[in-house]
Motif scaffolding. Structure first.
Motif, PDB file in Angstrom:
ATOM      1  N   GLU A 119       0.831  -1.195   0.000  1.00 30.71           N
ATOM      2  CA  GLU A 119       0.000   0.000   0.000  1.00 30.71           C
ATOM      3  C   GLU A 119       0.871   1.252   0.000  1.00 30.71           C
ATOM      4  O   GLU A 119       2.047   1.216   0.356  1.00 30.71           O
ATOM      5  N   LYS A 143      -3.457  -2.055  -2.064  1.00 37.74           N
ATOM      6  CA  LYS A 143      -4.264  -0.840  -2.090  1.00 37.74           C
ATOM      7  C   LYS A 143      -3.662   0.186  -3.046  1.00 37.74           C
ATOM      8  O   LYS A 143      -2.477   0.183  -3.323  1.00 37.74           O
ATOM      9  N   ASP A 144      -4.513   1.073  -3.527  1.00 36.38           N
ATOM     10  CA  ASP A 144      -4.069   2.223  -4.325  1.00 36.38           C
ATOM     11  C   ASP A 144      -3.253   1.807  -5.545  1.00 36.38           C
ATOM     12  O   ASP A 144      -2.163   2.330  -5.792  1.00 36.38           O
ATOM     13  N   PRO A 167      -8.020  -3.334  -5.205  1.00 32.69           N
ATOM     14  CA  PRO A 167      -8.821  -2.169  -5.591  1.00 32.69           C
ATOM     15  C   PRO A 167      -9.479  -2.413  -6.945  1.00 32.69           C
ATOM     16  O   PRO A 167      -9.183  -3.397  -7.628  1.00 32.69           O
ATOM     17  N   ARG A 168     -10.362  -1.539  -7.338  1.00 35.94           N
ATOM     18  CA  ARG A 168     -10.952  -1.617  -8.675  1.00 35.94           C
ATOM     19  C   ARG A 168      -9.860  -1.368  -9.707  1.00 35.94           C
ATOM     20  O   ARG A 168      -9.075  -0.427  -9.586  1.00 35.94           O
TER      21      ARG A 168
END
Length: 328
Positions: A119, A143-144, A167-168
């Motif tokens: 992350e 993440k991110d 994440p998307r």
């Protein structure tokens, strides 16, 4: 002391792998750290050098089996971190590096078996993510992660057995999704969008045994599917749009929880003989198909269905579109 990477490699790496490195090396003029500490099997950490001018960290710590952690280095100018931490088995934490200039990170963390979380990395310009996290067997969350500019994402998360959170992912520039999520056994949901340039999907979600849901996948440029959903035992729905360019027959097998299958515009044969769907969903499936193109080879118009459904289905819609239904 001015740092000479060539002499360093010759003196230390090839003959006497380090446990520690000197703090007084001057990195301030160094532009490439490619393979710098590669092969230092006993190296556990490095001092916080001035890395502000380094542009390549390609395979910088490859094979540093004992490396445990790193200081927060200045990585603002780094463009290539391909293979940077390959097989750093004991590395358990990655600082929040500024990777905003990085374009290439293929195999960057491949085989980092102890890392549990990624992350805080700025990755908004990355183009190549082939095998980036492959084999990170303890990784639970990422993440991110900005994938907007990524063109190559094959095997990016392959064999991340414990990955639970992603994440998307915007894949608007991705060319194919070969084995991208292969063996992600703990992921229950994968949020991907904008697959307009994807041309091939081989074992994309293969053995994602916990996967329960996927968004509608628009495959307007896709020409081939090769076992993309096999062994997705908990997946309940597969909805593919714009399948008219798919040229070759494909199979969907060992999806024992599948209850809904929609293949909009498909014009080639497929094998779902391992799946027992309700008749209403077969009707929906047949309606979603495109008309078979007779210019294709004759063996491509077969639809293979589980033998238990023989004499229970109205296959007239499929037949009217040029398909031949075979039970086996």
């Amino acid at each position: 002391m001015t740092f000479d990477p060539v002499k360093y490699q010759q003196k230390y790496v090839k003959y006497d792998p380090l446990v520690e490195v000197a703090e007084n090396f001057d990195f301030s003029k160094l532009k490439s750290a490619e393979s710098l500490f590669s092969g230092c099997e006993r190296l556990q950490c490095i001092p916080k050098y001035d890395t502000s001018h380094i542009e390549s960290m390609n395979q910088m710590f490859r094979g540093c089996y004992s490396l445990r952690y790193l200081p927060l280095l200045n990585t603002s100018k780094v463009k290539d971190i391909s293979g940077m931490f390959i097989n750093c088995y004991n590395l358990y934490r990655i600082p929040e590096f500024d990777f905003s200039s990085v374009r290439h990170m293929s195999k960057a963390f491949q085989g980092c078996e102890d890392i549990e979380s990624i992350e805080g990395l700025s990755l908004n310009n990355v183009e190549d993510m082939q095998g980036t996290f492959e084999g990170c067997v303890s990784l639970k969350r990422i993440k991110d992660l900005d994938t907007t500019n990524v063109t190559i994402i094959n095997r990016a998360f392959s064999e991340c057995y414990n990955l639970q959170e992603l994440p998307r992912l915007n894949l608007q520039n991705a060319i194919n999704l070969n084995m991208t999520f292969n063996e992600c056994r703990s992921l229950k949901e994968i949020k991907i969008e904008n697959l307009g340039k994807v041309s091939w999907m081989t074992e994309t979600f293969y053995r994602c045994s916990s996967l329960e849901s996927l968004p509608i996948l628009d495959l307007k440029s896709c020409t081939g599917l090769d076992r993309p959903f096999n062994y997705c035992k908990n997946l309940r729905k597969i909805h593919l749009k714009n399948c008219s360019k798919i040229l070759y027959p494909f199979e969907i097998k060992f999806c024992e929880s599948l209850r809904e299958l929609i293949l909009e515009g498909l014009t080639t044969g497929f094998d779902i003989s391992d799946i027992k769907l309700l008749e209403v969903n077969y009707t929906q499936l047949f309606k979603s198909l495109g008309r078979f193109n007779p210019s294709n080879a004759s063996h491509r118009y077969f639809i293979f269905i589980h033998r238990s459904m023989e004499n229970k289905l109205d296959t007239s819609i499929a037949k009217s579109k040029g398909y031949k239904v075979i039970y086996r």
